[in-house]
Write an enzyme that holds these catalytic residues in place. Structure first.
Site, PDB file in Angstrom:
ATOM      1  N   HIS A   1       0.703  -1.391  -0.070  1.00 37.20           N
ATOM      2  CA  HIS A   1      -0.056   0.051   0.153  1.00 37.20           C
ATOM      3  C   HIS A   1       0.980   1.240  -0.059  1.00 37.20           C
ATOM      4  CE1 HIS A   1      -3.065  -3.013   0.831  1.00 37.20           C
ATOM      5  NE2 HIS A   1      -3.006  -2.811   2.291  1.00 37.20           N
TER       6      HIS A   1
ATOM      7  N   SER B   1       1.983  -0.358  -5.784  1.00 40.70           N
ATOM      8  CA  SER B   1       0.447  -0.552  -4.093  1.00 40.70           C
ATOM      9  C   SER B   1       0.097  -1.742  -5.134  1.00 40.70           C
ATOM     10  CB  SER B   1      -0.778   0.404  -4.374  1.00 40.70           C
ATOM     11  OG  SER B   1      -1.162   0.721  -3.257  1.00 40.70           O
TER      12      SER B   1
ATOM     13  N   SER C   1      -5.742   1.926  -2.330  1.00 41.93           N
ATOM     14  CA  SER C   1      -5.051   2.390  -0.877  1.00 41.93           C
ATOM     15  C   SER C   1      -3.370   3.629  -1.271  1.00 41.93           C
ATOM     16  CB  SER C   1      -4.053   1.004  -0.316  1.00 41.93           C
ATOM     17  OG  SER C   1      -3.373   0.705  -1.279  1.00 41.93           O
TER      18      SER C   1
ATOM     19  N   ASP D   1       2.996  -7.391   0.274  1.00 44.25           N
ATOM     20  CA  ASP D   1       2.082  -7.734   0.902  1.00 44.25           C
ATOM     21  C   ASP D   1       0.656  -8.204   0.223  1.00 44.25           C
ATOM     22  OD1 ASP D   1      -0.206  -6.806   2.581  1.00 44.25           O
ATOM     23  OD2 ASP D   1       0.610  -4.959   2.891  1.00 44.25           O
TER      24      ASP D   1
ATOM     25  N   GLU E   1       3.836  -9.462   4.349  1.00 50.06           N
ATOM     26  CA  GLU E   1       3.360  -8.401   5.491  1.00 50.06           C
ATOM     27  C   GLU E   1       2.193  -9.717   6.152  1.00 50.06           C
ATOM     28  OE1 GLU E   1       2.366  -4.978   6.759  1.00 50.06           O
ATOM     29  OE2 GLU E   1       4.192  -6.033   6.072  1.00 50.06           O
TER      30      GLU E   1
ATOM     31  N   ASN F   1       3.978 -11.566   8.610  1.00 51.22           N
ATOM     32  CA  ASN F   1       3.022 -11.801   9.275  1.00 51.22           C
ATOM     33  C   ASN F   1       3.293 -12.370  10.863  1.00 51.22           C
ATOM     34  OD1 ASN F   1       0.279 -11.776   9.194  1.00 51.22           O
ATOM     35  ND2 ASN F   1       0.072 -13.655   9.617  1.00 51.22           N
TER      36      ASN F   1
ATOM     37  N   LYS G   1       4.132  -8.136  14.113  1.00 54.21           N
ATOM     38  CA  LYS G   1       3.167  -7.336  13.651  1.00 54.21           C
ATOM     39  C   LYS G   1       1.813  -7.403  13.611  1.00 54.21           C
ATOM     40  CE  LYS G   1       1.308  -7.720   9.077  1.00 54.21           C
ATOM     41  NZ  LYS G   1      -0.549  -7.469   9.416  1.00 54.21           N
TER      42      LYS G   1
ATOM     43  N   ASP H   1      -0.369  -4.751  13.951  1.00 53.89           N
ATOM     44  CA  ASP H   1      -1.012  -4.069  13.490  1.00 53.89           C
ATOM     45  C   ASP H   1      -1.776  -5.068  13.038  1.00 53.89           C
ATOM     46  OD1 ASP H   1      -1.426  -3.792  10.401  1.00 53.89           O
ATOM     47  OD2 ASP H   1       0.353  -4.005   9.624  1.00 53.89           O
ATOM     48  N   ASN H   2      -2.107  -6.823  13.401  1.00 53.89           N
ATOM     49  CA  ASN H   2      -3.077  -6.983  12.526  1.00 53.89           C
ATOM     50  C   ASN H   2      -4.424  -5.871  14.190  1.00 53.89           C
ATOM     51  OD1 ASN H   2      -1.573  -7.824  11.321  1.00 53.89           O
ATOM     52  ND2 ASN H   2      -2.477  -9.958  11.139  1.00 53.89           N
TER      53      ASN H   2
ATOM     54  N   CYS I   1      -6.158  -2.365  13.437  1.00 55.37           N
ATOM     55  CA  CYS I   1      -7.492  -2.683  12.414  1.00 55.37           C
ATOM     56  C   CYS I   1      -9.183  -2.132  14.053  1.00 55.37           C
ATOM     57  CB  CYS I   1      -7.756  -4.072  12.776  1.00 55.37           C
ATOM     58  SG  CYS I   1      -7.651  -4.344  11.080  1.00 55.37           S
TER      59      CYS I   1
ATOM     60  N   HIS J   1      -7.316  -9.061   3.410  1.00 52.43           N
ATOM     61  CA  HIS J   1      -6.676  -8.530   2.505  1.00 52.43           C
ATOM     62  C   HIS J   1      -7.346  -8.450   1.231  1.00 52.43           C
ATOM     63  CE1 HIS J   1      -2.766  -7.018   0.660  1.00 52.43           C
ATOM     64  NE2 HIS J   1      -2.755  -7.857  -0.468  1.00 52.43           N
TER      65      HIS J   1
ATOM     66  N   HIS K   1      -4.065   1.894   8.397  1.00 49.49           N
ATOM     67  CA  HIS K   1      -3.866   2.067  10.297  1.00 49.49           C
ATOM     68  C   HIS K   1      -2.393   2.934  10.404  1.00 49.49           C
ATOM     69  CE1 HIS K   1      -4.930  -2.049  10.707  1.00 49.49           C
ATOM     70  NE2 HIS K   1      -3.665  -2.363  10.043  1.00 49.49           N
TER      71      HIS K   1
ATOM     72  N   SER L   1       5.269  -3.234  12.204  1.00 48.92           N
ATOM     73  CA  SER L   1       5.072  -3.848  11.219  1.00 48.92           C
ATOM     74  C   SER L   1       6.253  -3.725   9.839  1.00 48.92           C
ATOM     75  CB  SER L   1       4.076  -3.964  10.378  1.00 48.92           C
ATOM     76  OG  SER L   1       2.855  -4.195  11.102  1.00 48.92           O
TER      77      SER L   1
ATOM     78  N   GLN M   1       9.693  -5.400   8.755  1.00 50.51           N
ATOM     79  CA  GLN M   1       9.853  -5.968   7.504  1.00 50.51           C
ATOM     80  C   GLN M   1      11.731  -5.336   6.456  1.00 50.51           C
ATOM     81  OE1 GLN M   1       8.567  -7.185   4.494  1.00 50.51           O
ATOM     82  NE2 GLN M   1       6.791  -6.717   4.341  1.00 50.51           N
TER      83      GLN M   1
END
Length: 469
Positions: free
Chosen positions: A53, A76, A81, A130, A195, A220, A225, A229-230, A234, A340, A392, A400, A404
């Site tokens: 993204h 992307s 996104s 990703d 990701e 992930n 992460k 992140d998740n 969210c 996703h 996010h 995250s 990476q």
């Protein structure tokens, strides 16, 4: 398409640069890694393709990788996104980027190929992926060439799926120009860092089928992460996407969340905090039991299809909400996805149904059935938090994206054999620690006796690799 960039408007670079500067202050992990590796430049002279993204936060990641020595091209991983001002800022800094909000699927896959195509017909050494689309294009292209080299002709396209047809046509166009393009660039590819949950699932399946062509690092499943992140990402961005697009009052509404993994957990917490009546659907008895013991109702979607005001898919699977489900929903139900890929909701079937579509505004569509009942679809079934909002927040993306960066360094330095790898626990703890000071959090310290008692080093890792946070 320009070899240097293809974006909406280069004039947006100024506002993009201002936002990047703000984000940098909220991304302490990435900035710390820039400082740590500024002199050694572990990615020097390595070509990196990014398929992720194209947001302000990703711009900070891109410029971190550049500071570590990489030659970068970026696209992307979702047609909705991209933050156009972020893409403009990256293009202005002379990093090739191919992304804009509202790409067609054909443009999207052309952009992915452009990001994989370096000067002198070279491909990447490393990939930041990703969802696995850059990885998928390479593998499908390689497979097509292999078929041709063995059979002497190209197979017919048998798919009825629009996106699959677009990919197959693009690969045949590439093959016409260079019948061995993918075989030529493959030896230079050291590996990919992936990701997201679904992308990792793709990689594991390819490994099990002996189809994986290069090493892969599962970003992930790093705790910093998926558990941040998740979950926390969210928890904030779902509501942001729903409210920005619809302006709906959430309090008192019945929200059906399909899936109770880390993403579903964050979504459920978010909706409950707004005073919603949250219902969970699950196939996994462990996740279902977790949801029930958190006080959520656990039902089948058929049990609640006529009662929900808002439906959110978060499973990573397909056909979770079908056309028949949508026909049975209450008037003006809102349907969205935060997984996703866009196949959790049967959008193609809806578009080809008796329902009439009216675009209220970009990524906010109303479908009216012959009964006059309406439903609202957000972001055309794609990621609602990125399609209808900005995704996010910067801070959680720093955790995250720090993973990476470490994954890219890991691949570059170790050149691992073909397999799917997890990052070492010590990296996870390093990433977490880089973010504590920003929140005024201070770690306690084990004494030598305490460390010896539980069998760990005073400096970590503090948990074994199988510990589930």
């Amino acid at each position: 398409m320009n070899d240097n960039y293809k974006i909406k408007d280069i004039k947006l670079y100024s506002i993009g640069r201002k936002k990047i500067k703000i984000a940098e202050k909220e991304m302490p992990g990435l900035i710390s890694l820039r400082k740590k590796y500024a002199k050694t430049k572990p990615l020097k002279n390595l070509r990196i393709t990014g398929s992720l993204h194209m947001t302000v936060e990703t711009a900070v990641l891109i410029e971190t990788l550049k500071d570590l020595g990489a030659d970068i091209r970026w696209a992307s991983c979702n047609i909705f996104s991209t933050q156009d001002e972020a893409a403009a800022a990256i293009a202005k800094s002379k990093i090739p980027v191919f992304a804009w909000k509202g790409e067609t699927l054909k443009e999207y896959w052309e952009c992915t190929f452009k990001a994989l195509s370096f000067e002198k017909s070279l491909g990447p050494n490393l990939i930041v992926d990703d969802g696995g689309d850059a990885t998928l294009l390479i593998h499908k292209g390689y497979s097509l060439e292999k078929f041709f080299n063995e059979k002497g002709f190209l197979p017919k396209i048998h798919s009825n799926n629009e996106e699959e047809i677009i990919i197959e046509k693009l690969l045949r166009k590439i093959h016409k120009k260079n019948p061995n393009h993918w075989h030529t660039i493959l030896p230079d590819i050291l590996g990919v860092s992936e990701e997201t949950t679904t992308g990792v699932a793709r990689l594991i399946k390819m490994k099990e089928d002996s189809d994986l062509l290069f090493a892969a690092v599962n970003v992930n499943d790093s705790a910093t992460k998926s558990k941040f992140d998740n979950l926390y990402g969210c928890r904030e961005s779902l509501a942001d996407g729903i409210k920005r697009s619809t302006d709906i009052m959430l309090a008192g509404k019945t929200v059906v969340i399909c899936g109770y993994g880390d993403v579903g957990k964050g979504c459920a917490q978010s909706m409950r905090s707004y005073g919603c009546n949250v219902v969970i659907t699950e196939i996994d008895p462990i996740c279902a039991l977790q949801a029930a013991m958190e006080g959520f109702q656990v039902k089948t979607i058929e049990d609640v299809i006529s009662k929900g005001h808002i439906f959110v898919t978060a499973t990573g699977n397909k056909d979770i909400i079908t056309l028949n489900h949508m026909r049975k929903m209450r008037d003006q139900a809102i349907v969205c996805n935060i997984g996703h890929f866009d196949n959790e909701i049967q959008i193609n079937e809806l578009n080809n149904s008796e329902a009439k579509k009216v675009v209220i505004e970009p990524q906010f569509d109303c479908y009216t059935f012959p009964s006059k009942k309406q439903i609202f679809i957000l972001a055309e079934g794609r990621l609602v938090n990125l399609g209808c909002s900005t995704g996010h927040a910067s801070f959680v993306m720093s955790t995250s994206f720090s993973n990476q960066v470490l994954a890219q360094i890991f691949i570059a330095q170790n050149k691992p054999n073909i397999d799917v790898y997890n990052l070492p626990k010590v990296f996870d703890e390093e990433v977490a620690e880089l973010h504590l000071n920003h929140l005024d959090a201070k770690l306690s310290k084990l004494t030598k006796e305490q460390a010896d008692y539980i069998g760990v080093s005073r400096n970590g890792p503090f948990k074994n690799k199988n510990y589930r946070y």
